[in-house]
Design an enzyme around this catalytic site. Structure first.
Site, PDB file in Angstrom:
ATOM      1  N   LEU A  43       0.817  -1.214   0.000  1.00 49.66           N
ATOM      2  CA  LEU A  43       0.000   0.000   0.000  1.00 49.66           C
ATOM      3  C   LEU A  43       0.843   1.253   0.000  1.00 49.66           C
ATOM      4  O   LEU A  43       1.819   1.352   0.737  1.00 49.66           O
ATOM      5  CB  LEU A  43      -0.894  -0.018   1.251  1.00 49.66           C
ATOM      6  CG  LEU A  43      -1.759   1.213   1.503  1.00 49.66           C
ATOM      7  CD1 LEU A  43      -3.161   0.800   1.920  1.00 49.66           C
ATOM      8  CD2 LEU A  43      -1.146   2.097   2.576  1.00 49.66           C
ATOM      9  N   ASP A  46       0.202   8.629   1.878  1.00 48.12           N
ATOM     10  CA  ASP A  46       0.608  10.036   1.749  1.00 48.12           C
ATOM     11  C   ASP A  46       1.936  10.234   1.018  1.00 48.12           C
ATOM     12  O   ASP A  46       2.903   9.500   1.263  1.00 48.12           O
ATOM     13  CB  ASP A  46       0.846  10.674   3.123  1.00 48.12           C
ATOM     14  CG  ASP A  46      -0.229  10.401   4.121  1.00 48.12           C
ATOM     15  OD1 ASP A  46      -1.206   9.713   3.793  1.00 48.12           O
ATOM     16  OD2 ASP A  46      -0.076  10.879   5.254  1.00 48.12           O
TER      17      ASP A  46
HETATM   18  C1  FRU Z   1      -2.587  10.617   6.732  1.00 50.00           C
HETATM   19  C2  FRU Z   1      -1.873   9.931   7.865  1.00 50.00           C
HETATM   20  C3  FRU Z   1      -0.866  10.852   8.533  1.00 50.00           C
HETATM   21  C4  FRU Z   1       0.124   9.873   9.109  1.00 50.00           C
HETATM   22  C5  FRU Z   1       0.173   8.815   8.030  1.00 50.00           C
HETATM   23  C6  FRU Z   1       0.454   7.439   8.509  1.00 50.00           C
HETATM   24  O1  FRU Z   1      -3.098   9.732   5.790  1.00 50.00           O
HETATM   25  O2  FRU Z   1      -2.786   9.416   8.803  1.00 50.00           O
HETATM   26  O3  FRU Z   1      -1.442  11.715   9.479  1.00 50.00           O
HETATM   27  O4  FRU Z   1       1.367  10.448   9.335  1.00 50.00           O
HETATM   28  O5  FRU Z   1      -1.087   8.855   7.393  1.00 50.00           O
HETATM   29  O6  FRU Z   1       0.583   6.577   7.425  1.00 50.00           O
END
Ligand code: FRU
Length: 485
Positions: A43, A46
Site C-alpha cells: 500500500l 501520503d
Molecule cells: C494521513 C496519515 C498521517 C500519518 C500517516 C500514517 O493519511 O494518517 O497523518 O502520518 O497517514 O501513514
C-alpha cells in the site's frame, strides 16, 4: 477481504526476498499505473519528503510492504528530474529504532546549502499500544540514502491528544527562523496545528504555540498533513481535516481543503480571505503535499495520494493499492487558486488518435463542450451505458460525477456521486486516464476531480454530447515499476 492480524500488519521487513513473490504477482495486474507513482508492493498512501534538491526531485510515499493494509509504515523513495519520469530508489526510511518502532509516519523535506533534510513522525507505541509521536529528522547522504538522526528533535506535548504528526518544515526569511507545522488534535478533540521554531535545522527546537485560524476553531477533529506556501504574495494553507462530514462531500469524513490568506508568524495567526475550499472535488484525494525549493515565488508543485483513509479499493484482492496523483502546478490567478498538471505531462503524449468512442487505458483527453448542458461518460460499455458519468448543468454551473454505473463498484457507503461546482461556464476539461485513476482539470485548473477507477475489459468506451470537440492522446509510460527494495 483478507483479515489482517496486528502481527501481520506490523511485521518488519527483514529482506526484500520476503516480498519478491508479491511484487512478481502484482506487477502483472491490469490496474498497475503507467505514468503515476505507485507502491512497489502493498500500500502507498501520503506523499512525503517532497523537494527539489540539486536538480533532482525527491519524493517518498507512506508504504506498507505487506499488502493493501495500513500497518507498519515505511517511506519509499523515488526520484525524478522532470516530475514525470520516476525512478524507484528503494526504502527511504525504515521503522527500525525505538522512537519509530511502529512506523515512520508522514513528513516533509527542505534543501539548504547543499544538504537535503527530512522531517518525519516517529510513531512509537508501547506494549499496551499507547502511542507517542516524535518529531524526527534525517539527512540525505552521499549515496543518496536517507540517514536518520539518532534522537528525535522533540517529543509530543502532553496538553494535546496523541495525534501530533506530519511535520512540515518552512523557512521564514523575515524572522530568520525555521518553523515546523504539526497536524494535531486538542484535548477536546478539535483539529489544529502546533508550531515549533528554531534558528537551526537539527537543533534548538522550541514550541511557539498553536496556530489560530479565526473562524475555524471548530473544524474537524484532526488536521493531518499541514502544508503552507506563499504563492505570488498570498499564503496558502492546505491540510486534511478528518473526523467530520462537510457539505457536498457525501458520507466521507476525510477531506483535503485550503485557505488563501495571510500568515503572521508573530501572532501565529493565519487570517483567511474567505472560507475554506476543497482542493479537489473527487472521491479519492488526500494528504496533499507541496514540494520545497521550487525556486519560483509564483508557483507551488503539489502531489497527493489517490485514496482516502478508511476506504477500500478493488485491488486489495491483489494485495496492493494506492497511487500518487500527477504533480500539479498551483498558481494564484485573479486572486484564486488555479491547479494544472505540470507541463512535462505533455511530453508523455505518444500520438493523437481518432476520437471514435474507444478509450485507451492510458490517455489524455481534451474536451471543449458547446455552451449549456453537457455529458461526458467515460468507461461506458460499447452501447454507451454505464460507466463513470459526468453531467454538467449549464444553468447551475455544476458538474455531477456519478460512478455507480461502473462494473467494479467500491466505497458505496461513502458515496458514489459528487459535485464539482464551477464559477465560470464550463469551457474545457482535461482528463488524464491511467489504468486505475482518472484526474479531471476543469477550465484550465479552476477546479479538479480525482478518482480511482477500475474499468473491466468491456468498459473501454466513452460517449460525449454532440458538438463538443474532443482530442485524445495515448500517453507513454513514465514509471519504471521495477523491484528496488
Ligand atoms: C494521513 C496519515 C498521517 C500519518 C500517516 C500514517 O493519511 O494518517 O497523518 O502520518 O497517514 O501513514
Amino acid at each position: 477481504m483478507k483479515e489482517w492480524t496486528r502481527e501481520e500488519r506490523y511485521r518488519e521487513l527483514k529482506s526484500p526476498e520476503e516480498i519478491r513473490e508479491l511484487y512478481e504477482r502484482i506487477k502483472t495486474s491490469v490496474y498497475r499505473q503507467t505514468y503515476h507513482v505507485q507502491p512497489v508492493t502493498g500500500l502507498s498512501s501520503d506523499p512525503n519528503g517532497f523537494a527539489l534538491h540539486q536538480g533532482k526531485w525527491h519524493l517518498c510515499y507512506q508504504w506498507c510492504p505487506w499488502g493493501a493494509v495500513h500497518g507498519l509504515k515505511y517511506w519509499y523513495h523515488v526520484t525524478s528530474t522532470d516530475l514525470m519520469h520516476w525512478r524507484n530508489e528503494g526504502i527511504g526510511l525504515q521503522p527500525d529504532c525505538e522512537y519509530d518502532n511502529r512506523g515512520t509516519h508522514s513528513g516533509s523535506a527542505i534543501s539548504v546549502d547543499g544538504s537535503l533534510y527530512f522531517y518525519y513522525t516517529g510513531n512509537h507505541r508501547d506494549d499496551n499500544w499507547v502511542r507517542t509521536p516524535y518529531t524526527c529528522a534525517a539527512v540525505l547522504d552521499g549515496e543518496g540514502k536517507l540517514r536518520k538522526l539518532p534522537k528525535p528533535l522533540f517529543g509530543p506535548r502532553d496538553d494535546y491528544e496523541e495525534h501530533q504528526r506530519d511535520p512540515k518544515i518552512v523557512w521564514n526569511p523575515e524572522k530568520q527562523k525555521y518553523f515546523i507545522f504539526i497536524g494535531a488534535q486538542t484535548m477536546d478533540k478539535r483539529g489544529t496545528v502546533l508550531i515549533y521554531q528554531s534558528e537551526k535545522l537539527l537543533e534548538g527546537w522550541s514550541f511557539a504555540g498553536e496556530l489560530s485560524v479565526p473562524g475555524y476553531e471548530k473544524f474537524g477533529g484532526m488536521w493531518e498533513c499541514p502544508y503552507i506556501v506563499n504563492i505570488s504574495g498570498t499564503d496558502v494553507l492546505i491540510f486534511s481535516p478528518q473526523y467530520t462530514k462537510l457539505p457536498g462531500r457525501a458520507e466521507s469524513t476525510n477531506h483535503n481543503v485550503y485557505f488563501l490568506g495571510k500568515m503572521d508568524y508573530d501572532t501565529l495567526t493565519f487570517t483567511p480571505q474567505g472560507g475554506y475550499k476543497y482542493l479537489d472535488f473527487g472521491f479519492d484525494f488526500y494528504a496533499a503535499q507541496g514540494a520545497a525549493n521550487v525556486g519560483d515565488p509564483d508557483k507551488a508543485i503539489l502531489i497527493s495520494w489517490i485514496g482516502l483513509p478508511d476506504n477500500h479499493y478493488p485491488t486489495e484482492e491483489e494485495d496492493w493499492e494506492g497511487s500518487m496523483t500527477l504533480p500539479r502546478e498551483l498558481r494564484i490567478v485573479d486572486g484564486k487558486l488555479v491547479q494544472t498538471p505540470v507541463a512535462a505531462v505533455e511530453e508523455l503524449r505518444e500520438k493523437e488518435i481518432p476520437a471514435d468512442g474507444t478509450l485507451p487505458a492510458a490517455c489524455e483527453m481534451e474536451v471543449c463542450p458547446k455552451a449549456g448542458d453537457f455529458d461526458l461518460n467515460l468507461f461506458t460499455k460499447a452501447d454507451g451505458s454505464g460507466g463513470f458519468r459526468l453531467h454538467y448543468d449549464g444553468a447551475k454551473k455544476v458538474c455531477t460525477v456519478d460512478r455507480t454505473g461502473m462494473d467494479k463498484r467500491f466505497n458505496q457507503q461513502v458515496g458514489e456521486v459528487l459535485e464539482m461546482p464551477l464559477e465560470q461556464d464550463l469551457r474545457k476539461l482535461r482528463v488524464f486516464i491511467d489504468r486505475s485513476s482518472v484526474e479531471i482539470f476543469a477550465n484550465d485548473g479552476e477546479a479538479t476531480f480525482t478518482s480511482h477507477s477500475y474499468p473491466t475489459e468491456r468498459e473501454f468506451h466513452y460517449t460525449v454530447s454532440a458538438g463538443a470537440s474532443v482530442k485524445i492522446w495515448t500517453l507513454k509510460p513514465s514509471v519504471t515499476d521495477d523491484f528496488v527494495v
